[in-house]
Design an enzyme around this catalytic site. Structure first.
Site, PDB file in Angstrom:
ATOM      1  N   ASP A  68       0.839  -1.202   0.000  1.00 30.44           N
ATOM      2  CA  ASP A  68       0.000   0.000   0.000  1.00 30.44           C
ATOM      3  C   ASP A  68       0.877   1.257   0.000  1.00 30.44           C
ATOM      4  O   ASP A  68       2.103   1.169   0.151  1.00 30.44           O
ATOM      5  CB  ASP A  68      -0.960  -0.016   1.197  1.00 30.44           C
ATOM      6  CG  ASP A  68      -0.270  -0.186   2.545  1.00 30.44           C
ATOM      7  OD1 ASP A  68       0.975  -0.172   2.598  1.00 30.44           O
ATOM      8  OD2 ASP A  68      -0.977  -0.344   3.557  1.00 30.44           O
ATOM      9  N   ASN A 136      -8.576  -0.413  13.112  1.00 24.91           N
ATOM     10  CA  ASN A 136      -9.929  -0.658  12.609  1.00 24.91           C
ATOM     11  C   ASN A 136      -9.996  -2.000  11.867  1.00 24.91           C
ATOM     12  O   ASN A 136     -10.987  -2.289  11.218  1.00 24.91           O
ATOM     13  CB  ASN A 136     -10.353   0.481  11.677  1.00 24.91           C
ATOM     14  CG  ASN A 136      -9.404   0.648  10.500  1.00 24.91           C
ATOM     15  OD1 ASN A 136      -8.455  -0.127  10.359  1.00 24.91           O
ATOM     16  ND2 ASN A 136      -9.640   1.637   9.671  1.00 24.91           N
ATOM     17  N   HIS A 138      -8.010  -2.965   9.363  1.00 21.23           N
ATOM     18  CA  HIS A 138      -7.633  -2.971   7.950  1.00 21.23           C
ATOM     19  C   HIS A 138      -6.378  -3.793   7.681  1.00 21.23           C
ATOM     20  O   HIS A 138      -5.532  -3.990   8.551  1.00 21.23           O
ATOM     21  CB  HIS A 138      -7.525  -1.544   7.380  1.00 21.23           C
ATOM     22  CG  HIS A 138      -6.330  -0.749   7.801  1.00 21.23           C
ATOM     23  ND1 HIS A 138      -6.268   0.611   7.647  1.00 21.23           N
ATOM     24  CD2 HIS A 138      -5.147  -1.116   8.360  1.00 21.23           C
ATOM     25  CE1 HIS A 138      -5.093   1.037   8.079  1.00 21.23           C
ATOM     26  NE2 HIS A 138      -4.402   0.010   8.518  1.00 21.23           N
ATOM     27  N   GLU A 143     -10.123  -0.936   3.965  1.00 25.56           N
ATOM     28  CA  GLU A 143     -10.802  -0.394   5.133  1.00 25.56           C
ATOM     29  C   GLU A 143     -12.079  -1.183   5.458  1.00 25.56           C
ATOM     30  O   GLU A 143     -12.548  -1.978   4.634  1.00 25.56           O
ATOM     31  CB  GLU A 143     -11.150   1.077   4.858  1.00 25.56           C
ATOM     32  CG  GLU A 143      -9.929   1.948   4.512  1.00 25.56           C
ATOM     33  CD  GLU A 143      -9.027   2.245   5.713  1.00 25.56           C
ATOM     34  OE1 GLU A 143      -8.906   1.403   6.622  1.00 25.56           O
ATOM     35  OE2 GLU A 143      -8.431   3.335   5.734  1.00 25.56           O
TER      36      GLU A 143
HETATM   37  C1  GLP Z   1      -1.086   1.327   8.305  1.00 23.32           C
HETATM   38  C2  GLP Z   1      -0.750   0.619   6.972  1.00 23.32           C
HETATM   39  C3  GLP Z   1      -0.806  -0.872   7.117  1.00 23.32           C
HETATM   40  C4  GLP Z   1      -0.153  -1.229   8.431  1.00 23.32           C
HETATM   41  C5  GLP Z   1      -1.118  -0.847   9.538  1.00 23.32           C
HETATM   42  C6  GLP Z   1      -0.595  -1.054  10.958  1.00 23.32           C
HETATM   43  O1  GLP Z   1      -1.996   2.361   8.123  1.00 23.32           O
HETATM   44  N1  GLP Z   1      -1.555   1.007   5.865  1.00 23.32           N
HETATM   45  O2  GLP Z   1      -0.179  -1.500   6.008  1.00 23.32           O
HETATM   46  O3  GLP Z   1       0.108  -2.601   8.470  1.00 23.32           O
HETATM   47  O4  GLP Z   1      -1.600   0.480   9.335  1.00 23.32           O
HETATM   48  O5  GLP Z   1       0.404  -0.141  11.282  1.00 23.32           O
HETATM   49  P1  GLP Z   1       1.283  -0.219  12.628  1.00 23.32           P
HETATM   50  O6  GLP Z   1       2.145  -1.424  12.485  1.00 23.32           O
HETATM   51  O7  GLP Z   1       2.071   1.053  12.648  1.00 23.32           O
HETATM   52  O8  GLP Z   1       0.329  -0.365  13.737  1.00 23.32           O
END
Ligand code: GLP
Length: 240
Positions: A68, A136, A138, A143
């Site tokens: 992403d 959330n 995702h 989403e």
């Molecule tokens: C982000 C990214 C995801 C990531 C997730 C968790 O917004 N789009 O690819 O895996 O949220 O992030 P974190 O590891 O900082 O909690």
């Protein structure tokens, strides 16, 4: 099934995940790897780089595809997924430019998505997808409410994603659009590892483990996958 595997500490989680990624890379030296950015996998990637260098593993055939990206960011923008992965994995391992594809988040989103989708088809299937889980639920930027049939596309980000994502950006503001592989792309991966660390993820980890919470919790789609594991540390999983 999305199988939970609980490790006692964040360090044990990172070590276990790094060993699993290394094993997949050794089994599939010409495999395609899709790695999430974010705070959670940072320690895992550090250990992975250490292990691969120590064992002098053959890396020249490995390929990497973006999961992403925040729309509108330059490739080297702080807070971007591309810059994170270049700093933690692609750079330290010396992966050739010809073997990586990222979203062109500065260009036309349709063209950027087509490029990643075409490359996934040409290089795929994904050997191993290493994902994080958002608060959330995702996966990538898929989403809440995303269809299991979704593919590579531009998305309007959820308010939770923007609020939590502000932590990645020096000015404390996250973009409002994102580019992402779809859930259908992730479901075609040979193997999926979801990493979850820390108490803040506890509630969403619980919900993700319930298949009926899909599509409200996108990560729960992985119950439809044949080889998906949710690696959580004790804080993210909760006390037994
Ligand atoms: C982000 C990214 C995801 C990531 C997730 C968790 O917004 N789009 O690819 O895996 O949220 O992030 P974190 O590891 O900082 O909690």
């Amino acid at each position: 099934m999305l199988e939970p595997l609980v490790l006692p500490t964040p360090e044990a989680l990172a070590e276990h995940a790094a060993a699993a990624i290394e094993a997949a890379m050794r089994r599939s030296p010409r495999g395609l790897f899709c790695l999430a950015a974010g705070d959670t996998p940072r320690a895992t990637y550090e250990r992975l780089v250490f292990r691969l260098k120590r064992s002098q593993a053959e890396l020249s055939g490995l390929r990497f595809i973006a999961l992403d990206e925040w729309q509108g960011l330059a490739p080297d923008s702080p807070g971007g997924c591309q810059s994170f992965l270049r700093e933690t994995i692609i750079g330290p391992l010396g992966i050739a430019e010809a073997n990586v594809v990222f979203f062109d988040a500065l260009g036309d989103p349709g063209t950027a998505c087509r490029e990643v989708a075409d490359r996934r088809r040409a290089w795929g299937p994904i050997t191993l997808a290493v994902l994080g889980i958002g608060r959330n639920g995702h996966l990538g930027f898929n989403e809440p409410g995303t269809l299991a049939e979704s593919t590579v596309r531009l998305v309007v980000l959820d308010s939770t994603t923007k609020r939590v994502g502000a932590k990645y950006f020096p000015d404390g503001r996250a973009p409002r659009l994102g580019l992402t592989l779809g859930l259908a792309d992730l479901l075609t991966a040979d193997e999926v590892l979801v990493l979850a660390s820390g108490e803040a993820k506890r509630g969403i980890v619980r919900r993700a483990l319930d298949p009926s919470s899909f599509p409200e919790v996108p990560a729960a789609v992985l119950h439809r996958h044949r080889h998906a594991t949710l690696l959580a540390d004790r804080a993210a999983f909760g006390a037994e």
